[in-house]
Design an enzyme around this catalytic site. Structure first.
Site, PDB file in Angstrom:
ATOM      1  N   TYR A  69      33.341  41.384  92.469  1.00  0.00           N
ATOM      2  CA  TYR A  69      32.594  40.910  93.636  1.00  0.00           C
ATOM      3  C   TYR A  69      33.565  40.493  94.734  1.00  0.00           C
ATOM      4  O   TYR A  69      34.592  39.876  94.472  1.00  0.00           O
ATOM      5  CB  TYR A  69      31.705  39.714  93.258  1.00  0.00           C
ATOM      6  CG  TYR A  69      30.911  39.179  94.442  1.00  0.00           C
ATOM      7  CD1 TYR A  69      29.744  39.806  94.855  1.00  0.00           C
ATOM      8  CD2 TYR A  69      31.352  38.067  95.153  1.00  0.00           C
ATOM      9  CE1 TYR A  69      29.025  39.337  95.956  1.00  0.00           C
ATOM     10  CE2 TYR A  69      30.643  37.596  96.257  1.00  0.00           C
ATOM     11  CZ  TYR A  69      29.477  38.240  96.639  1.00  0.00           C
ATOM     12  OH  TYR A  69      28.773  37.773  97.730  1.00  0.00           O
ATOM     13  N   GLY A 158      20.671  31.938 102.447  1.00  0.00           N
ATOM     14  CA  GLY A 158      20.194  32.816 101.377  1.00  0.00           C
ATOM     15  C   GLY A 158      19.558  34.081 101.934  1.00  0.00           C
ATOM     16  O   GLY A 158      19.248  34.999 101.207  1.00  0.00           O
ATOM     17  N   ASP A 160      20.864  36.314 104.170  1.00  0.00           N
ATOM     18  CA  ASP A 160      22.119  36.677 104.824  1.00  0.00           C
ATOM     19  C   ASP A 160      22.022  37.363 106.190  1.00  0.00           C
ATOM     20  O   ASP A 160      22.567  36.893 107.161  1.00  0.00           O
ATOM     21  CB  ASP A 160      22.937  37.590 103.897  1.00  0.00           C
ATOM     22  CG  ASP A 160      22.962  37.095 102.457  1.00  0.00           C
ATOM     23  OD1 ASP A 160      22.268  36.113 102.143  1.00  0.00           O
ATOM     24  OD2 ASP A 160      23.685  37.681 101.636  1.00  0.00           O
ATOM     25  N   GLU A 394      15.975  43.667  93.158  1.00  0.00           N
ATOM     26  CA  GLU A 394      16.324  42.510  93.986  1.00  0.00           C
ATOM     27  C   GLU A 394      15.308  42.396  95.137  1.00  0.00           C
ATOM     28  O   GLU A 394      14.851  41.324  95.464  1.00  0.00           O
ATOM     29  CB  GLU A 394      17.735  42.757  94.528  1.00  0.00           C
ATOM     30  CG  GLU A 394      18.369  41.601  95.220  1.00  0.00           C
ATOM     31  CD  GLU A 394      19.762  41.954  95.741  1.00  0.00           C
ATOM     32  OE1 GLU A 394      20.177  43.131  95.620  1.00  0.00           O
ATOM     33  OE2 GLU A 394      20.427  41.046  96.274  1.00  0.00           O
TER      34      GLU A 394
HETATM   35  C1  9YW Z   1      25.556  38.876  98.763  1.00  0.00           C
HETATM   36  C2  9YW Z   1      22.420  36.485  94.681  1.00  0.00           C
HETATM   37  C3  9YW Z   1      22.452  36.424  96.199  1.00  0.00           C
HETATM   38  C4  9YW Z   1      21.306  35.571  96.776  1.00  0.00           C
HETATM   39  C5  9YW Z   1      21.198  35.717  98.300  1.00  0.00           C
HETATM   40  C6  9YW Z   1      21.153  37.194  98.643  1.00  0.00           C
HETATM   41  C7  9YW Z   1      22.364  37.919  98.066  1.00  0.00           C
HETATM   42  C8  9YW Z   1      24.827  37.755  98.144  1.00  0.00           C
HETATM   43  O1  9YW Z   1      22.397  37.758  96.661  1.00  0.00           O
HETATM   44  O2  9YW Z   1      23.542  37.452  98.686  1.00  0.00           O
HETATM   45  O3  9YW Z   1      26.725  39.093  98.449  1.00  0.00           O
HETATM   46  O4  9YW Z   1      24.989  39.607  99.551  1.00  0.00           O
HETATM   47  O5  9YW Z   1      21.057  37.374 100.018  1.00  0.00           O
HETATM   48  O6  9YW Z   1      20.081  35.023  98.759  1.00  0.00           O
HETATM   49  O7  9YW Z   1      21.484  34.232  96.449  1.00  0.00           O
HETATM   50  O8  9YW Z   1      21.179  36.933  94.242  1.00  0.00           O
END
Ligand code: 9YW
Length: 421
Positions: A69, A158, A160, A394
């Site tokens: 990641y 959350g 994004d 998702e």
């Molecule tokens: C990313 C994990 C996360 C959520 C967020 C979502 C996404 C992370 O995934 O963001 O790297 O894009 O937008 O709300 O917490 O599920």
């Protein structure tokens, strides 16, 4: 599926795209886990709380040892932050405070189970109370602005890349183009993810935070992204109310008084943002000192938290109406992240149109809580129907219900578990 995503002390948000613990995901997931095992749900919340910064912030990611990641712990550079506790590998921003809501629901389930589950849950609640109060206090002070909550990155909301933040991101100056590898594109189609331009801005903001060692005060002087988030503030209202009840049950009258006052103050702050023309709540760009009126799911903060009956009812009607859930082209009458009629709609792209199962769960749960049983039931049935092929996407294309983003997303499974039990 949750077992497959389980690393023992944390559930990965998604199997390959998100191999770490995300803060609001973990809180939602704990609500589902409680139906399977109360101690496992508590272990999840314990990991979240163990990551608490010295300031009180609960960080948005706690990193596992799994690779894959970006940005990971080293990319974040939070090791330079004096507020990062020893041994914690986390990011340097937060996410919406769903945790006290989760704790209350885990406690309710523990009461149903009784015996050892109840004992373990009550012991944990007594321990967690102080940390959760510090977390809420941090949100109202370090991040308090006009009785709402200020955020420093779209990731904190959350949501994004929601169009809510477009104008704010337009003001993020990418002074030098940054070199990095987008690992997310190894696991999801680029058309369903934020663009490279968006990522340049996301990482520029991290560089700005790093330049002041993630200090809560100095960061406000250097950041190009300072905006209030009404949706996050509405979640804080619900969480402060949950914490009030937990504190009352534990005989902690002082905490109950503080949290009740926080909920009232923040609710008034959110209601004060309502646009008299559209009826929706608005975010406020602090750097530019202007309201942001772009329509998105975030505007329905009053539906989530309740309060002013007339305003809440107006929002509820808009949400159920033809532009939103009731749009004739919607595959299911569920809340999309952006209206199908909006000029900003991009129906496959993340928070710019798709339907998110976890948001369906949140709206259904708050409807039940505020006495709108028929809304809650309709969203629950449609939400289950959406998940029928068991891919637990998702997010979903609003017109065709195609599964998008990461499959086997933990919080999407949580919605199904909670609705079915
Ligand atoms: C990313 C994990 C996360 C959520 C967020 C979502 C996404 C992370 O995934 O963001 O790297 O894009 O937008 O709300 O917490 O599920």
């Amino acid at each position: 599926m949750l077992r497959d995503n389980d690393l023992g002390h944390m559930i990965k948000a998604g199997p390959s795209l998100y191999p770490h613990q995300w803060s609001w995901d973990a809180a939602f997931v704990a609500i589902g886990l409680a139906q399977l095992s109360v101690p496992r749900a508590i272990a999840e919340l314990r990991t979240v709380l163990a990551g608490q910064w010295r300031t009180g912030m609960l960080p948005h990611i706690i990193f596992s040892d799994e690779p894959g990641y970006f940005p990971d712990f080293d990319d974040w550079g939070t090791a330079v932050a004096p507020a990062l506790p020893a041994g914690v590998h986390s990011s340097g921003i937060c996410q919406p405070p769903v945790h006290a809501i989760a704790l209350e629901l885990v406690l309710q389930q523990a009461r149903r189970c009784g015996g050892e589950d109840l004992q373990v849950a009550e012991e944990f609640a007594a321990e967690a109370l102080r940390r959760l109060t510090r977390w809420h206090e941090w949100l109202s002070t370090a991040r308090g602005y006009a009785d709402v909550v200020e955020i420093h990155h779209g990731w904190e909301s959350g949501m994004d890349n929601s169009p809510r933040w477009d104008e704010v991101y337009a003001g993020v100056k990418v002074s030098r183009r940054l070199e990095f590898a987008r690992m997310d594109l190894n696991h999801a189609d680029a058309s369903e993810r934020p663009s490279d331009e968006e990522y340049q801005r996301y990482i520029t903001l991290i560089e700005q935070m790093k330049s002041v060692q993630f200090d809560d005060v100095r960061v406000k002087e250097v950041l190009d992204f300072r905006v209030t988030d009404v949706f996050m503030a509405a979640i804080l209202v619900l969480a402060a109310e949950s914490l009030t009840r937990i504190a009352e049950d534990l005989g902690q009258a002082d905490v109950a008084t503080t949290e009740r006052a926080r909920a009232e103050r923040t609710r008034a702050g959110v209601l004060a943002t309502i646009d008299p023309v559209t009826g929706l709540c608005r975010d406020f760009d602090i750097n530019a000192q202007r309201w942001l009126s772009t329509e998105s799911m975030g505007g329905f903060a009053a539906v989530l938290m309740g309060g002013d009956d007339a305003e809440t009812q107006r929002q509820r009607e808009i949400l159920l109406g033809e532009r939103w859930c009731g749009h004739p082209e919607m595959a299911f009458p569920l809340p999309p992240s952006v209206s199908l009629d909006s000029p900003q709609l991009r129906p496959r792209e993340y928070w710019r149109g798709p339907v998110w199962p976890v948001m369906n769960w949140l709206f259904a749960w708050t409807a039940l809580r505020s006495g709108h049983r028929e809304d809650a039931l309709a969203w629950r049935l449609a939400g289950l129907d959406q998940l029928r092929d068991l891919s637990f996407g998702e997010y979903y294309e609003p017109r065709t219900n195609e599964t998008l983003g990461s499959p086997q997303q933990s919080w999407s499974a949580m919605a199904a578990i909670d609705w079915l039990t």
